[in-house]
Scaffold this motif. Structure first.
Motif, PDB file in Angstrom:
ATOM      1  N   VAL A 136      -4.207  11.660  -2.749  1.00 43.87           N
ATOM      2  CA  VAL A 136      -3.221  10.612  -2.464  1.00 43.87           C
ATOM      3  C   VAL A 136      -2.518  10.921  -1.140  1.00 43.87           C
ATOM      4  N   LEU A 137      -2.148  12.175  -0.938  1.00 44.79           N
ATOM      5  CA  LEU A 137      -1.503  12.558   0.324  1.00 44.79           C
ATOM      6  C   LEU A 137      -2.457  12.366   1.507  1.00 44.79           C
ATOM      7  N   GLU A 138      -3.727  12.693   1.302  1.00 46.49           N
ATOM      8  CA  GLU A 138      -4.719  12.463   2.351  1.00 46.49           C
ATOM      9  C   GLU A 138      -4.802  10.979   2.674  1.00 46.49           C
TER      10      GLU A 138
ATOM     11  N   GLU B 229       0.833  -1.214   0.000  1.00 51.60           N
ATOM     12  CA  GLU B 229       0.000   0.000   0.000  1.00 51.60           C
ATOM     13  C   GLU B 229       0.861   1.255   0.000  1.00 51.60           C
ATOM     14  N   LYS B 230       1.929   1.255   0.782  1.00 51.28           N
ATOM     15  CA  LYS B 230       2.821   2.424   0.826  1.00 51.28           C
ATOM     16  C   LYS B 230       3.578   2.578  -0.489  1.00 51.28           C
TER      17      LYS B 230
ATOM     18  N   LEU C  58       3.499   5.846  -2.927  1.00 51.40           N
ATOM     19  CA  LEU C  58       4.687   6.513  -3.472  1.00 51.40           C
ATOM     20  C   LEU C  58       4.647   6.583  -4.997  1.00 51.40           C
ATOM     21  N   LEU C  59       4.217   5.515  -5.641  1.00 51.72           N
ATOM     22  CA  LEU C  59       4.111   5.517  -7.100  1.00 51.72           C
ATOM     23  C   LEU C  59       3.042   6.498  -7.579  1.00 51.72           C
ATOM     24  N   MET C  60       1.925   6.570  -6.857  1.00 52.87           N
ATOM     25  CA  MET C  60       0.884   7.533  -7.222  1.00 52.87           C
ATOM     26  C   MET C  60       1.377   8.967  -7.056  1.00 52.87           C
TER      27      MET C  60
ATOM     28  N   CYS D 135       1.574  11.556 -10.147  1.00 48.05           N
ATOM     29  CA  CYS D 135       0.897  12.860 -10.055  1.00 48.05           C
ATOM     30  C   CYS D 135       1.884  14.004 -10.269  1.00 48.05           C
ATOM     31  N   LEU D 136       3.049  13.923  -9.649  1.00 47.67           N
ATOM     32  CA  LEU D 136       4.065  14.960  -9.821  1.00 47.67           C
ATOM     33  C   LEU D 136       4.535  15.031 -11.269  1.00 47.67           C
TER      34      LEU D 136
END
Length: 177
Positions: free
Chosen positions: A148-150, A92-93, A97-99, A103-104
């Motif tokens: 994603v950060l949330e 999940e982590k 990180l990939l998401m 996004c970036l």
């Protein structure tokens, strides 16, 4: 503080849903007009197709952000569900990180593409810069990054009810998913 973050992201989430919904509604009105103009009036309009494409891009990127927050995105969990708890957590982590990286990437390169194309006009819609048609990429990716950060820091929000508030009294008006 956490409640304020969730309230703010609830508003962003609802805005994404409304923007996506309006885009699909407008697209469903514009496409039939293009067909009517071409086959009934005998004079095809040049603007329905590029405008419908722009609305589809808006629908896609804003809708993807909302879908991510709602937990409705594609997730193949068959393999991860068979893993031990610690390995599942690590997966999940890694996905988070990939998401974030994706996004970036889309935010940065989509933003650069959009800015580069601002000087170029769209042939069918001369009043609209081509760069504007690319703006949903970095904006939608930024919104997805927020969600994603949330998800990374506060966990999945897919089972939490979205609460809308009265702006004057800050009291909940209703709860809905």
């Amino acid at each position: 503080m956490t409640e304020q973050i969730h309230r703010w992201l609830d508003a962003v989430y609802l805005a994404c849903i409304w923007i996506s919904g309006m885009a699909i509604l407008l697209m469903s009105l514009i496409i039939p007009w293009g067909i009517f103009a071409r086959y009934v009036l005998g004079a095809g309009s040049s603007w329905p197709e590029p405008l419908a494409v722009l609305l589809m891009v808006i629908f896609t990127f804003f809708g993807a952000a909302a879908t991510y927050r709602a937990g409705g995105h594609i997730a193949v969990e068959m393999l991860t569900n068979m893993l031990p708890t610690q390995a599942r957590y690590l997966c999940e982590k890694l996905v988070d990180l990939l998401m974030i990286a994706i996004c970036l990437f889309v935010m940065i390169w989509g933003g650069k593409l959009s800015m580069e194309m601002m000087r170029q006009g769209l042939a069918e819609l001369p009043w609209l810069a081509v760069g504007v048609t690319y703006l949903p990429l970095p904006i939608g990716s930024f919104l997805t990054l927020l969600f994603v950060l949330e998800n990374t820091f506060f966990g999945s929000q897919k089972d939490r009810a979205v609460v809308t508030y009265d702006h004057e009294s800050s009291q909940p008006l209703n709860e809905a998913l």
